[in-house]
Design an enzyme around this catalytic site. Structure first.
Site, mmCIF file in Angstrom:
data_model
loop_
_atom_site.group_PDB
_atom_site.id
_atom_site.type_symbol
_atom_site.label_atom_id
_atom_site.label_comp_id
_atom_site.label_asym_id
_atom_site.label_seq_id
_atom_site.Cartn_x
_atom_site.Cartn_y
_atom_site.Cartn_z
ATOM 1 N N GLY A 31 0.840 -1.212 0.000
ATOM 2 C CA GLY A 31 0.000 0.000 0.000
ATOM 3 C C GLY A 31 0.864 1.247 0.000
ATOM 4 O O GLY A 31 0.519 2.262 0.614
ATOM 5 N N GLY A 34 -0.543 4.807 -0.918
ATOM 6 C CA GLY A 34 -1.652 5.373 -0.142
ATOM 7 C C GLY A 34 -1.210 6.543 0.726
ATOM 8 O O GLY A 34 -0.047 6.966 0.681
ATOM 9 N N ASP A 77 -0.491 -7.406 -4.104
ATOM 10 C CA ASP A 77 -1.928 -7.321 -3.852
ATOM 11 C C ASP A 77 -2.219 -8.279 -2.701
ATOM 12 O O ASP A 77 -2.003 -9.489 -2.828
ATOM 13 C CB ASP A 77 -2.663 -7.745 -5.144
ATOM 14 C CG ASP A 77 -4.164 -7.718 -4.990
ATOM 15 O OD1 ASP A 77 -4.654 -7.634 -3.846
ATOM 16 O OD2 ASP A 77 -4.848 -7.799 -6.024
ATOM 17 N N TYR A 166 -15.321 -1.119 9.355
ATOM 18 C CA TYR A 166 -13.907 -0.751 9.524
ATOM 19 C C TYR A 166 -13.430 -1.201 10.915
ATOM 20 O O TYR A 166 -12.385 -1.839 11.052
ATOM 21 C CB TYR A 166 -13.790 0.764 9.380
ATOM 22 C CG TYR A 166 -12.392 1.322 9.508
ATOM 23 C CD1 TYR A 166 -11.403 1.014 8.586
ATOM 24 C CD2 TYR A 166 -12.070 2.211 10.541
ATOM 25 C CE1 TYR A 166 -10.128 1.563 8.695
ATOM 26 C CE2 TYR A 166 -10.813 2.760 10.649
ATOM 27 C CZ TYR A 166 -9.839 2.442 9.721
ATOM 28 O OH TYR A 166 -8.585 2.986 9.812
#
Ligand code: AKB
Length: 340
Positions: A31, A34, A77, A166
């Site tokens: 990531g 990000g 991924d 979340y």
């Protein structure tokens, strides 16, 4: 003679300190394009050398600019275990920062994807880490708490019954990471991040995003419409402190860690009117109104006002550098340069 003994003692203390630290040699940031990952990758490259830090990305979110040119990158991924396996073996990775996640607001509209990335993805990361002896950092969040959690000075160990997807993925992240440590000895460590404020990569889909957006509006000379109601307190942190937390914890002496997944950390707690007033001190013409978003407000209401971070301070020396005033001065200065 005394001077020599003194020097030997100092040298021994430095050496002991060095040997006790967890040493990261080859790091993979999953990531890496990000909000946190992009700055974390660059900070790790500064500290560990460009070639030692691999920027992991997915199709459609390729690294660009300095992130791309300053060091290696690889497709990683989390939903595809083979891609993780390939990057870890190709680069001889010993430490993984797993920053892949959907933030709180977007996770409410895509709960299946939030689980797939946050938990099925984490399982893949932990399995690869187990097989290849990697340490793993997978952040949790203030979102791992819920309405029954004590809101003020929220203890390290307390009720965690979140009402958001979340939050459900973050509590599960903490449990699964601790499980891999206790069962298999995988060196998992994490912090519970508050809202992170930065001037580099914008966040997307979080409840605390307003505290970043407000600075962009102020510096652009626009009026800000705040989606969070007056009086809503949430923990926040400036990006340099967030990066320092993630790196210091991963370097910490494991013998000193009584907790692992995940540490409360705190730097500042404020409501919209407080950050507005702080910005107004430097940009007097700035204006803000409210148009409360019920989804974001509901999530914010279920989160604590202010965490107690004593355990992080005691176990690995956590100490933030930025308060609201120092952060505001730096944000405005940096955004003025960026947006001019
Ligand atoms: C969010 O708002 O979803 C995140 C967080 C506090 O974890 N910034």
């Amino acid at each position: 003679m005394f001077a020599e003994i003194f020097l030997v003692c100092i040298f021994a203390a430095i050496l002991e300190n060095h040997l006790n630290k967890h040493v990261m040699k080859k790091i993979l940031v999953i990531g890496a394009t990000g909000q946190i990952g992009s700055e974390l990758t660059m900070e790790l490259r500064k500290r560990y050398g460009n070639e030692s830090v691999v920027a992991g990305y997915i199709h459609g979110a390729e690294p660009t600019g300095e992130l791309k040119t300053s060091g290696p990158s690889a497709i990683t991924d989390v939903t595809d275990r083979q891609s993780l396996e390939t990057a870890v073996t190709q680069y001889g990775i010993d430490t993984i920062y797993n920053m892949a996640a959907l933030l709180s607001v977007v996770a409410e509209s895509k709960p299946t994807l939030a689980w797939k990335i946050g938990i099925d993805g984490l399982w893949n990361v932990l399995e690869v880490a187990r097989l290849h002896g990697c340490a793993v950092f997978t952040p949790s969040s203030i979102g791992s708490f819920g309405p029954e959690t004590p809101a003020v000075e929220t203890p390290q160990d307390t009720v965690q019954r979140p009402r958001t997807m979340y939050g459900v993925t973050k509590v599960t992240t903490e449990l699964l990471s601790d499980y891999y440590y206790n069962k298999y000895g995988v060196d998992t460590r994490a912090v519970r991040f508050p809202g992170i404020i930065s001037n580099v990569t914008p966040p997307g889909g979080g409840t605390t995003d307003y505290a970043v957006d407000i600075y962009y509006s102020a510096v652009k000379g626009e009026k800000f419409v705040c989606p969070i109601a007056e009086g809503t307190l949430m923990d926040m942190m400036y990006m340099p402190d967030a990066l320092e937390a993630a790196i210091t914890l991963m370097e910490a002496d494991p013998k000193k860690l009584k907790h692992r997944n995940a540490f409360n950390i705190a730097a500042m707690s404020f409501a919209p009117e407080t950050i507005y007033a702080e910005i107004k001190k430097q940009i007097p013409e700035f204006e803000m109104t409210y148009d409360v978003d019920p989804l974001k407000q509901g999530i914010a209401n279920s989160w604590p006002d202010k965490l107690d971070d004593t355990c992080a301070r005691e176990e690995w020396g956590w100490k933030p550098r930025y308060d609201l005033q120092a952060m505001t001065t730096d944000m405005i200065e940096k955004l003025r340069l960026k947006l001019k």
